[in-house]
Write a protein that holds these residues in place. Structure first.
Motif, PDB file in Angstrom:
ATOM      1  N   TYR A  66     121.343 -66.672 -80.700  1.00  0.00           N
ATOM      2  CA  TYR A  66     120.045 -67.228 -79.832  1.00  0.00           C
ATOM      3  C   TYR A  66     120.520 -66.970 -78.295  1.00  0.00           C
ATOM      4  N   ASP A  67     120.062 -65.656 -77.960  1.00  0.00           N
ATOM      5  CA  ASP A  67     120.734 -65.025 -76.599  1.00  0.00           C
ATOM      6  C   ASP A  67     120.003 -65.996 -75.544  1.00  0.00           C
ATOM      7  N   GLU A  68     118.841 -66.392 -75.655  1.00  0.00           N
ATOM      8  CA  GLU A  68     117.986 -67.140 -74.522  1.00  0.00           C
ATOM      9  C   GLU A  68     118.267 -68.782 -74.686  1.00  0.00           C
ATOM     10  N   ALA A  69     119.139 -69.121 -75.529  1.00  0.00           N
ATOM     11  CA  ALA A  69     119.481 -70.536 -75.775  1.00  0.00           C
ATOM     12  C   ALA A  69     119.248 -71.474 -74.505  1.00  0.00           C
ATOM     13  N   PRO A  70     118.508 -72.604 -74.508  1.00  0.00           N
ATOM     14  CA  PRO A  70     118.466 -73.458 -73.241  1.00  0.00           C
ATOM     15  C   PRO A  70     119.895 -74.078 -73.045  1.00  0.00           C
ATOM     16  N   VAL A  71     120.195 -74.538 -71.788  1.00  0.00           N
ATOM     17  CA  VAL A  71     121.099 -75.251 -71.410  1.00  0.00           C
ATOM     18  C   VAL A  71     120.683 -76.635 -71.112  1.00  0.00           C
ATOM     19  N   SER A  72     121.404 -77.706 -71.261  1.00  0.00           N
ATOM     20  CA  SER A  72     121.242 -79.056 -70.849  1.00  0.00           C
ATOM     21  C   SER A  72     120.938 -79.172 -69.471  1.00  0.00           C
ATOM     22  N   PRO A  73     120.299 -80.055 -69.065  1.00  0.00           N
ATOM     23  CA  PRO A  73     119.758 -80.199 -67.564  1.00  0.00           C
ATOM     24  C   PRO A  73     120.988 -81.130 -67.115  1.00  0.00           C
ATOM     25  N   LEU A  74     121.369 -80.371 -65.922  1.00  0.00           N
ATOM     26  CA  LEU A  74     122.537 -81.138 -64.820  1.00  0.00           C
ATOM     27  C   LEU A  74     121.697 -81.264 -63.383  1.00  0.00           C
ATOM     28  N   PHE A  75     122.083 -82.231 -62.792  1.00  0.00           N
ATOM     29  CA  PHE A  75     121.389 -82.632 -61.643  1.00  0.00           C
ATOM     30  C   PHE A  75     122.312 -82.543 -60.440  1.00  0.00           C
ATOM     31  N   LEU A  76     121.544 -81.819 -59.200  1.00  0.00           N
ATOM     32  CA  LEU A  76     122.045 -81.664 -58.059  1.00  0.00           C
ATOM     33  C   LEU A  76     120.965 -81.766 -56.975  1.00  0.00           C
ATOM     34  N   PHE A  77     121.118 -82.419 -55.983  1.00  0.00           N
ATOM     35  CA  PHE A  77     119.979 -82.643 -54.941  1.00  0.00           C
ATOM     36  C   PHE A  77     118.925 -83.436 -55.443  1.00  0.00           C
ATOM     37  N   GLY A  78     119.340 -84.339 -56.426  1.00  0.00           N
ATOM     38  CA  GLY A  78     118.263 -85.221 -57.106  1.00  0.00           C
ATOM     39  C   GLY A  78     117.369 -84.646 -57.930  1.00  0.00           C
ATOM     40  N   ARG A  79     117.709 -83.117 -58.442  1.00  0.00           N
ATOM     41  CA  ARG A  79     116.763 -82.742 -59.273  1.00  0.00           C
ATOM     42  C   ARG A  79     117.801 -81.526 -60.371  1.00  0.00           C
ATOM     43  N   GLN A  80     117.201 -81.284 -61.468  1.00  0.00           N
ATOM     44  CA  GLN A  80     117.812 -80.398 -62.401  1.00  0.00           C
ATOM     45  C   GLN A  80     117.931 -78.903 -62.066  1.00  0.00           C
ATOM     46  N   GLN A  81     118.834 -78.197 -62.507  1.00  0.00           N
ATOM     47  CA  GLN A  81     118.897 -76.617 -62.016  1.00  0.00           C
ATOM     48  C   GLN A  81     117.512 -75.928 -62.147  1.00  0.00           C
ATOM     49  N   ASP A  82     117.282 -75.134 -61.299  1.00  0.00           N
ATOM     50  CA  ASP A  82     116.261 -74.478 -61.376  1.00  0.00           C
ATOM     51  C   ASP A  82     116.111 -73.418 -62.231  1.00  0.00           C
ATOM     52  N   PHE A  83     117.360 -72.697 -62.545  1.00  0.00           N
ATOM     53  CA  PHE A  83     117.211 -71.991 -63.730  1.00  0.00           C
ATOM     54  C   PHE A  83     118.772 -71.697 -64.068  1.00  0.00           C
ATOM     55  N   ALA A  84     119.073 -71.094 -65.213  1.00  0.00           N
ATOM     56  CA  ALA A  84     120.397 -70.722 -65.564  1.00  0.00           C
ATOM     57  C   ALA A  84     120.624 -69.572 -66.515  1.00  0.00           C
ATOM     58  N   TYR A  85     121.591 -68.620 -66.419  1.00  0.00           N
ATOM     59  CA  TYR A  85     122.097 -67.596 -67.049  1.00  0.00           C
ATOM     60  C   TYR A  85     123.112 -67.700 -67.960  1.00  0.00           C
ATOM     61  N   GLN A  86     123.170 -66.865 -69.052  1.00  0.00           N
ATOM     62  CA  GLN A  86     124.287 -67.113 -70.207  1.00  0.00           C
ATOM     63  C   GLN A  86     124.386 -65.842 -70.869  1.00  0.00           C
TER      64      GLN A  86
END
Length: 453
Positions: free
Chosen positions: A149-169
């Motif tokens: 599953y190449d595009e598998a989601p990543v769990s949300p982590l928070f910085l600046f009071g909000r979760q990541q804008d996007f992630a790559y893997q």
């Protein structure tokens, strides 16, 4: 952190991150009350489940008790406690949705989101899917079946009071349980790193080595490799190989080198260096994926789950409405739901009761719709209904009423608890409050070019 503190044009010290800076919607007194109330309620819920599981015929409730403990009680308790003892400013660490310290920030970037996408795509990194019901189901089945599953989601982590804008893997050996991945957060306008250094993005790169249980919450989660510096260097080198024109400078000893644990309880070790990758010389693409154009448009799972629970409550009320209407029509209260033939006084009350229940069902369906659309008033109204139901149940129990069991009110009680937990979560709150304004405001201060640009 080292270096002199700097102050931006808004009077904020560099390196701090109050909730409003990252676009995280301000938390109100009402939000805090519901958040705390839900934490206390889920503790009572866990006690009720544990008591039920101790009965011989309900030994399977131990599994339900573990699920409630791991996914409801412990996360909410961590969230409440970390608000008290963890600082609410930038310390070079992200946070989990439970409030625990997450993965360290170990990469900074100069450039736009489009330039990041161009380079990461060229370096053979895959943009991760947002966390949705569909992607969550797919990552679970893919992990269990060991399917790629190449595009598998990543769990949300928070910085600046909000979760990541996007992630790559990058998936390893076609196994979604093992992957390189890196999360990106847009730095607030005017925000500076400690020492007065300006960057556009901060990122946290780690390597998932396996799937296991979280040490702190007992949840099923990915376990990361301890040597996060190796993953940081891997990310930087993959970018430099794909785009030799990218420039990299490193802030040595940006933080003190340390051994610690992340939010899942995994050991991490770092030397504290922070590479700053300059992508300003990279040509930006004419179009980028939709998730990069407006990362806040995705409806978070807690919001969707809360809307479904409210709709279920509406269907239950609708079923009771039809039962009452049928009783009015044939003049009896037959059936397992309503019982025996009514007295004249009861018969006179059936029609008004059916109307009231019908209006309640309609209200619940409207609430579910507005919650799914990001309506904050609908969210607060639904939590109020749930809280009143829980309080009534608590008073009835203290007054010597029937115990909460499968044969009485355990199901409805569970749904009320789950509803408030979901809608009082940070992701649901931020989504609802952000939808009252423009999504291109503080949540996405530097909108990326669309395909029509």
């Amino acid at each position: 952190m080292t270096g002199p503190a700097a102050v931006d044009e808004d009077g904020n010290t560099a390196g701090t991150s109050p909730a409003h800076e990252g676009g995280g919607a301000a938390e109100t007194v009402v939000d805090r009350l519901f958040f705390t109330f839900s934490g206390l309620s889920c503790i009572w819920f866990a006690v009720v489940l544990l008591q039920s599981s101790l009965e011989w015929g309900h030994i399977w409730f131990l599994v339900v008790f573990w699920a409630a403990l791991a996914y409801l009680v412990l996360p909410r308790l961590h969230r409440i406690l970390t608000r008290i003892y963890l600082p609410d400013y930038f310390i070079g660490r992200s946070r989990t949705s439970d409030g625990l310290l997450g993965d360290p920030v170990n990469v900074a970037v100069l450039g736009t989101g489009g330039q990041i996408h161009a380079v990461m795509e060229k370096a053979k990194w895959t943009l991760a899917d947002p966390v949705t019901a569909v992607s969550s189901r797919r990552i679970i089945t893919s992990t269990l079946a060991r399917r790629s599953y190449d595009e598998a989601p990543v769990s949300p982590l928070f910085l600046f009071g909000r979760q990541q804008d996007f992630a790559y893997q990058q998936e390893v050996d076609g196994n979604p349980g093992k992957r390189h991945h890196i999360r990106f957060w847009k730095a607030p306008a005017g925000w500076l790193l400690p020492g007065g250094i300006s960057v556009n993005w901060l990122a946290a790169g780690t390597y998932d080595r396996a799937v296991g249980l979280s040490l702190f919450t007992l949840q099923v989660t990915h376990k990361i490799a301890a040597g996060i510096d190796a993953e940081r260097d891997y990310v930087v080198e993959s970018i430099r190989s794909a785009a030799p024109e990218a420039r990299v400078r490193t802030i040595k000893d940006f933080s003190t080198g340390y051994h610690s644990r992340n939010g899942g309880g995994d050991s991490i070790t770092t030397d504290g260096d922070l590479p700053i990758v300059d992508l300003t010389g990279i040509p930006a693409p004419e179009s980028v994926p939709a998730v990069l154009q407006n990362p806040r448009a995705t409806r978070p799972l807690p919001t969707l789950f809360g809307a479904v629970l409210v709709a279920c409550r509406g269907f239950a009320a609708l079923f009771l409405t039809f039962a009452l209407a049928a009783a009015v029509t044939d003049g009896s209260l037959t059936g397992p739901l309503l019982g025996t033939t009514p007295t004249p006084d009861v018969s006179a009350a059936l029609a008004p009761a059916a109307v009231v229940m019908g209006l309640f069902a309609l209200t619940e369906f409207l609430l579910a719709w507005f919650i799914s659309r990001g309506g904050n008033r609908a969210r607060v109204t639904a939590m109020t209904f749930g809280a009143l139901s829980i309080i009534a149940q608590f008073i009835a129990t203290l007054s010597g009423g029937p115990a909460i069991t499968m044969a009485t009110t355990l199901v409805s009680f569970s749904l009320d608890i789950l509803l408030i937990l979901a809608l009082s979560s940070e992701r649901a709150r931020i989504f609802a409050r952000s939808r009252t304004g423009s999504l291109r405001g503080p949540l996405n201060p530097d909108p990326l070019p669309s395909s029509a640009a």
